[in-house]
Design a protein around this motif. Structure first.
Motif, mmCIF file in Angstrom:
data_model
loop_
_atom_site.group_PDB
_atom_site.id
_atom_site.type_symbol
_atom_site.label_atom_id
_atom_site.label_comp_id
_atom_site.label_asym_id
_atom_site.label_seq_id
_atom_site.Cartn_x
_atom_site.Cartn_y
_atom_site.Cartn_z
ATOM 1 N N LEU A 169 13.771 -8.292 3.135
ATOM 2 C CA LEU A 169 12.724 -8.743 3.469
ATOM 3 C C LEU A 169 12.541 -10.102 3.973
ATOM 4 O O LEU A 169 12.067 -10.624 5.206
ATOM 5 C CB LEU A 169 11.341 -8.123 2.642
ATOM 6 C CG LEU A 169 11.135 -6.856 2.458
ATOM 7 C CD1 LEU A 169 10.469 -6.578 1.289
ATOM 8 C CD2 LEU A 169 10.442 -6.327 3.601
ATOM 9 N N ALA A 170 12.922 -10.900 3.002
ATOM 10 C CA ALA A 170 13.284 -12.450 3.275
ATOM 11 C C ALA A 170 14.145 -12.906 4.499
ATOM 12 O O ALA A 170 13.548 -13.285 5.297
ATOM 13 C CB ALA A 170 13.609 -13.121 2.003
ATOM 14 N N GLN A 171 15.136 -11.932 4.605
ATOM 15 C CA GLN A 171 16.041 -11.968 5.649
ATOM 16 C C GLN A 171 15.379 -11.777 7.246
ATOM 17 O O GLN A 171 15.390 -12.439 8.174
ATOM 18 C CB GLN A 171 17.488 -11.502 5.584
ATOM 19 C CG GLN A 171 18.227 -12.123 4.421
ATOM 20 C CD GLN A 171 19.450 -11.448 4.323
ATOM 21 O OE1 GLN A 171 19.898 -10.557 4.946
ATOM 22 N NE2 GLN A 171 20.120 -11.541 2.944
ATOM 23 N N THR A 172 14.490 -10.748 6.741
ATOM 24 C CA THR A 172 13.686 -10.260 7.987
ATOM 25 C C THR A 172 12.849 -11.282 8.396
ATOM 26 O O THR A 172 12.701 -11.448 9.759
ATOM 27 C CB THR A 172 13.007 -8.837 7.731
ATOM 28 O OG1 THR A 172 14.120 -7.954 7.387
ATOM 29 C CG2 THR A 172 12.254 -8.242 9.046
ATOM 30 N N VAL B 71 6.846 -5.718 3.838
ATOM 31 C CA VAL B 71 6.661 -4.419 3.403
ATOM 32 C C VAL B 71 8.172 -3.750 3.927
ATOM 33 O O VAL B 71 8.573 -3.897 4.857
ATOM 34 C CB VAL B 71 5.710 -3.687 4.285
ATOM 35 C CG1 VAL B 71 5.585 -2.232 3.610
ATOM 36 C CG2 VAL B 71 4.218 -4.530 3.751
ATOM 37 N N ALA B 72 8.734 -2.937 2.612
ATOM 38 C CA ALA B 72 9.829 -2.294 3.030
ATOM 39 C C ALA B 72 9.497 -0.830 2.872
ATOM 40 O O ALA B 72 8.744 -0.484 1.978
ATOM 41 C CB ALA B 72 11.127 -2.473 2.108
ATOM 42 N N ARG B 73 9.662 0.101 4.021
ATOM 43 C CA ARG B 73 9.649 1.499 3.701
ATOM 44 C C ARG B 73 10.943 2.188 3.975
ATOM 45 O O ARG B 73 11.582 1.866 4.647
ATOM 46 C CB ARG B 73 8.489 2.009 5.249
ATOM 47 C CG ARG B 73 7.266 1.330 4.871
ATOM 48 C CD ARG B 73 6.323 1.688 6.295
ATOM 49 N NE ARG B 73 5.071 1.144 6.157
ATOM 50 C CZ ARG B 73 4.824 -0.271 6.321
ATOM 51 N NH1 ARG B 73 5.344 -0.926 6.837
ATOM 52 N NH2 ARG B 73 3.386 -0.483 6.145
ATOM 53 N N VAL B 74 10.740 3.588 3.612
ATOM 54 C CA VAL B 74 11.892 4.579 3.648
ATOM 55 C C VAL B 74 11.141 5.724 4.264
ATOM 56 O O VAL B 74 10.132 6.301 3.473
ATOM 57 C CB VAL B 74 12.442 4.994 2.411
ATOM 58 C CG1 VAL B 74 13.620 6.101 2.491
ATOM 59 C CG2 VAL B 74 13.340 3.662 1.851
ATOM 60 N N ASN B 75 11.410 6.240 5.260
ATOM 61 C CA ASN B 75 10.850 7.324 5.874
ATOM 62 C C ASN B 75 9.210 7.255 6.098
ATOM 63 O O ASN B 75 8.533 8.306 5.626
ATOM 64 C CB ASN B 75 10.976 8.687 5.162
ATOM 65 C CG ASN B 75 12.373 9.247 5.340
ATOM 66 O OD1 ASN B 75 13.137 9.084 6.191
ATOM 67 N ND2 ASN B 75 13.021 9.739 4.196
#
Length: 144
Positions: free
Chosen positions: A68-71, A126-130
């Motif tokens: 997320l930080a790299q994003t 925010v990280a999401r999966v599906n």
């Protein structure tokens, strides 16, 4: 068909990170200085899975935060005034992990820059999966 706007090579032109610590594969959406959406394909051959955990591979939460930080760093460092600089962690607040991330998952990473004062900024990540939230945090960074 939907195409990524940045591939790994183009990301490496902005970020100083390299394998095995470059944790985003593509950039899907970018508003310089405002927001970045990236993806990371989680694969079994990543070195941390040998020990986290044998027989039950789970992506470490700190690496999700790092992705997320790299994003967020892409959103900041693609601006002319910060080209060639490095974004360093200055703080992590209100981090919450909602579900496991495992090999085969694709992490959808969104970091929105909500505050900037000189070389210091804050991103809502925010990280999401599906489509389901896996992790969220407020990330503070310093440009050096």
């Amino acid at each position: 068909m939907y195409m990524s706007i940045m591939n790994t090579q183009q990301i490496m032109d902005i970020l100083p990170h390299r394998s095995p610590f470059l944790l985003i594969d593509t950039v899907e959406e970018l508003q310089p200085g405002v927001k970045c959406v990236a993806k990371k394909n989680v694969t079994m051959n990543e070195p941390h899975f040998m020990g986290h955990f044998p027989g039950n591979p789970v992506m470490p939460g700190v690496l999700i935060i790092e992705a997320l930080a790299q994003t967020g760093a892409v959103a900041i460092l693609c601006q002319d005034e910060w080209k060639g600089k490095t974004a360093y962690f200055a703080g992590i607040n209100n981090a919450k992990f909602k579900q496991k991330v495992v090999p085969g998952d694709t992490l959808e990473l969104t970091t929105e820059i909500i505050k900037v004062k000189g070389p210091i900024g804050v991103g809502k990540a925010v990280a999401r999966v599906n489509g389901k939230v896996a992790c969220m945090a407020e990330l503070t960074f310093a440009i050096g």
